[in-house]
Design a protein around this motif. Structure first.
Motif: not given
Length: 226
Positions: A137-164
């Motif tokens: 129930g810690d909304v502030a910590a939840e918001l901070r964690a998900y924002e940090l996750a969003g900043q790191l997700y710059e695209g799909d995993f190995l997006a420039d090698d889609p056929y691996a």
């Protein structure tokens, strides 16, 4: 080597360990102590290096690597291909840092105990923090964690090698984690009255996941509230 020996690939102790930064979300790139590692000149080297970085939590068996990357080849051909690929990994890393990164025990390979920063590990850690904060129930910590996750997700995993093929499973799992985290952020933003941020992020989610009913509902609420 005779049976029981440890390969000379094993890193020797060093007072100042090299720092390796690897991004696998979006475009794959690796930097060692500020110097960019060549990950483009050899697809075979690139693929094996990416695999070792993505699975650095435990040593990887040689036979697993052979089956993963050369499933239809004979044992001899697969072993030769792996040898070339691992030699390539050593070469591109030593071009920027002489301290060896790749270690071998018997038929197992792993990355040495450098200071490693891998975006996938950090992303998954922030997602876990967000879920933990939500349960508490810690909304502030939840918001901070998900924002940090969003900043790191710059695209799909190995997006420039889609056929691996080996990357397909992790790519989908990480994509679903990102959608879950971003969907929760939309709800949190709307609850704080930040309907502009909720709408912007919601539209982004629907581009990747157009059937996301939760986000569709939240967007309608934000349109009314904005």
């Amino acid at each position: 080597n005779t049976r029981g020996e440890v390969s000379a690939d094993r890193a020797s102790p060093s007072a100042a360990r090299p720092m390796l930064t690897a991004r696998l979300l979006g475009r794959f790139w690796v930097v060692v102590d500020g110097q960019v590692v060549d990950t483009s000149s050899s697809r075979r080297t690139r693929s094996v290096l990416a695999y070792l970085l993505a699975h650095r939590g435990a040593p990887v068996n040689r036979d697993l690597l052979m089956d993963m990357f050369w499933p239809g080849a004979s044992s001899e051909a697969a072993r030769n291909n792996l040898h070339v690929a691992l030699s390539g990994v050593r070469r591109v890393l030593r071009a920027v840092q002489p301290e060896p990164l790749l270690e071998r025990w018997y038929d197992m390979y792993r990355l040495a105990d450098w200071d490693l920063w891998v975006d996938v590990e950090k992303f998954e850690g922030h997602c876990r923090d967000g879920r933990r904060a939500e349960r508490a129930g810690d909304v502030a910590a939840e918001l901070r964690a998900y924002e940090l996750a969003g900043q790191l997700y710059e695209g799909d995993f190995l997006a420039d090698d889609p056929y691996a093929e080996w990357a397909a499973g992790p790519r989908e799992a990480l994509r679903l984690q990102a959608i879950e985290a971003q969907s929760r952020l939309v709800t949190l933003y709307a609850a704080r009255g930040e309907h502009g941020a909720a709408t912007l992020l919601g539209r982004k989610i629907l581009t990747a996941d157009p059937c996301n009913e939760l986000v569709h509902r939240q967007l309608m609420i934000s349109y009314v509230g904005s």
